[in-house]
Design an enzyme around this catalytic site. Structure first.
Site, short mmCIF file in Angstrom:
data_model
loop_
_atom_site.label_atom_id
_atom_site.label_comp_id
_atom_site.label_asym_id
_atom_site.label_seq_id
_atom_site.Cartn_x
_atom_site.Cartn_y
_atom_site.Cartn_z
N CYS B 116 -0.47 -106.50 -33.75
CA CYS B 116 -1.50 -106.13 -32.79
C CYS B 116 -1.91 -107.44 -32.15
CB CYS B 116 -2.70 -105.46 -33.47
SG CYS B 116 -4.04 -105.14 -32.31
N CYS B 119 -5.91 -107.63 -31.36
CA CYS B 119 -6.90 -107.74 -32.45
C CYS B 119 -6.22 -107.51 -33.79
CB CYS B 119 -8.09 -106.82 -32.24
SG CYS B 119 -7.67 -105.12 -31.86
N SER B 120 -6.33 -106.32 -34.36
CA SER B 120 -5.88 -106.14 -35.74
C SER B 120 -5.55 -104.69 -36.04
CB SER B 120 -6.99 -106.59 -36.67
OG SER B 120 -8.16 -105.86 -36.36
N CYS B 121 -5.20 -103.91 -35.02
CA CYS B 121 -4.93 -102.49 -35.24
C CYS B 121 -3.78 -102.36 -36.23
CB CYS B 121 -4.59 -101.81 -33.92
SG CYS B 121 -5.95 -101.96 -32.74
#
Lengths: 104, 216
Positions: B116, B119-121
């Site tokens: 991702c 961000c951090s999906c």
């Protein structure tokens, strides 16, 4: 213009295979978002969380840890939407600090 | 107590610091303040928070491993998984909630990796919370540009002819890699197969464990 968070394709260092056990407060920050974004409430959606994180300046983005960014974005979203007020928040923070000072 | 003992006086052991003993940071107090205000306003309850934390604790790569092992042994399930990941994991009792799960299959010709960049999906319902490196600047920046170099840092070398596909997740769409079933596992049961499936192999930075060597 490319936002600070938008780092795909930029040069960077080696990937360090770091892991850590999430601290209880970090999981609680996550739980706040899960509950606020739940379809029964719809108070802050994931895209709004992200916009709040992306709105942090580059310096703040790098200085804060992952869940520190989250709680700042969640708080700013709640203030902006009028769910909580700055006065309430200030009083509550003072109350928590006083409580900690007394060792409770 | 002996007078000639090194420890003649009763000494106190240094107190074991509890989490609560270390001074909180501003951001930790902010979490506490926001949570208490929202509970006081009736937006949710303390019980809602506890239940949510319990759900997180129940999510782990073990669930993803079960999904992969089922796909390895059941071609019809695999077809459903590739057609509609969310629906297929729900068949195994794993709710995806509102996020869409897309399962990408590794083959001898194609290797998939998830990232991702923004961000951090991450496919939390099937893998739990992401490792730190998944959220790091270095992984997010480089995986889309030089995936083979990133894979090499995880000790993964792919043959030259393999096509590497990188999937950039979003808030609403999460990917899961379906690794290739390791060679030599033909006779293995589904439950034993699930144990070969590592978290990193479902992110795509490494391959599943090899089949255990059995005595002849």
């Amino acid at each position: 213009m490319r936002g600070h968070h938008d780092m795909g394709g930029l040069p960077a260092g080696p990937v360090e295979p770091t892991e850590h056990n999430y601290a209880p407060w970090e999981k609680r920050v996550h739980a706040l978002l899960t509950l606020l974004s739940h379809s029964s409430r719809g108070i802050i959606m994931v895209d709004e969380l992200r916009i709040g994180i992306e709105a942090l300046g580059a310096e703040e983005y790098d200085r804060l840890s992952y869940y520190e960014r989250w709680i700042v974005s969640i708080t700013n979203n709640l203030l902006k939407k009028g769910v909580i007020s700055t006065d309430e928040l200030g009083r509550k923070l003072a109350e928590i600090e006083a409580r900690e000072a007394k060792g409770q | 107590m002996h007078a000639d003992h090194d420890h003649v006086h009763p000494h106190r052991h240094p107190p074991q610091p509890d989490v609560e003993d270390t001074p909180s940071t501003y951001y930790q107090r902010l979490e506490e303040a926001v949570r208490e205000l929202l509970i006081a306003k009736g937006i949710f309850t303390g019980e809602d928070i506890r239940r949510t934390l319990e759900i997180y604790d129940s999510q782990s790569p073990v669930l993803g491993g079960k999904v992969v092992a089922r796909a390895w042994v059941d071609p019809a399930y695999k077809a459903r998984l590739l057609a509609d990941g969310s629906k297929a994991v729900e068949e195994l009792g794993i709710p995806m909630d509102t996020t869409k799960l897309v399962v990408v299959e590794n083959t001898p010709a194609v290797h998939n990796v998830i990232v991702c960049t923004l961000c951090s999906c991450y496919p939390r319902p099937v893998l739990g919370l992401p490792p730190d490196w998944y959220k790091s600047r270095n992984y997010r920046s480089r995986t889309v540009r030089e995936p083979r170099a990133v894979l090499a840092e995880f000790g993964t070398q792919l043959p030259d002819g393999v096509d590497v596909r990188v999937h950039d997740s979003t808030a609403d769409m999460r990917y899961l890699v379906l690794p290739m079933r390791p060679a030599g596992t033909e006779g293995m049961e589904e439950a034993a197969l699930a144990e070969l499936v590592t978290r990193d192999s479902m992110i795509g930075v490494s391959l599943p464990r090899a089949a255990p060597v059995t005595a002849p």
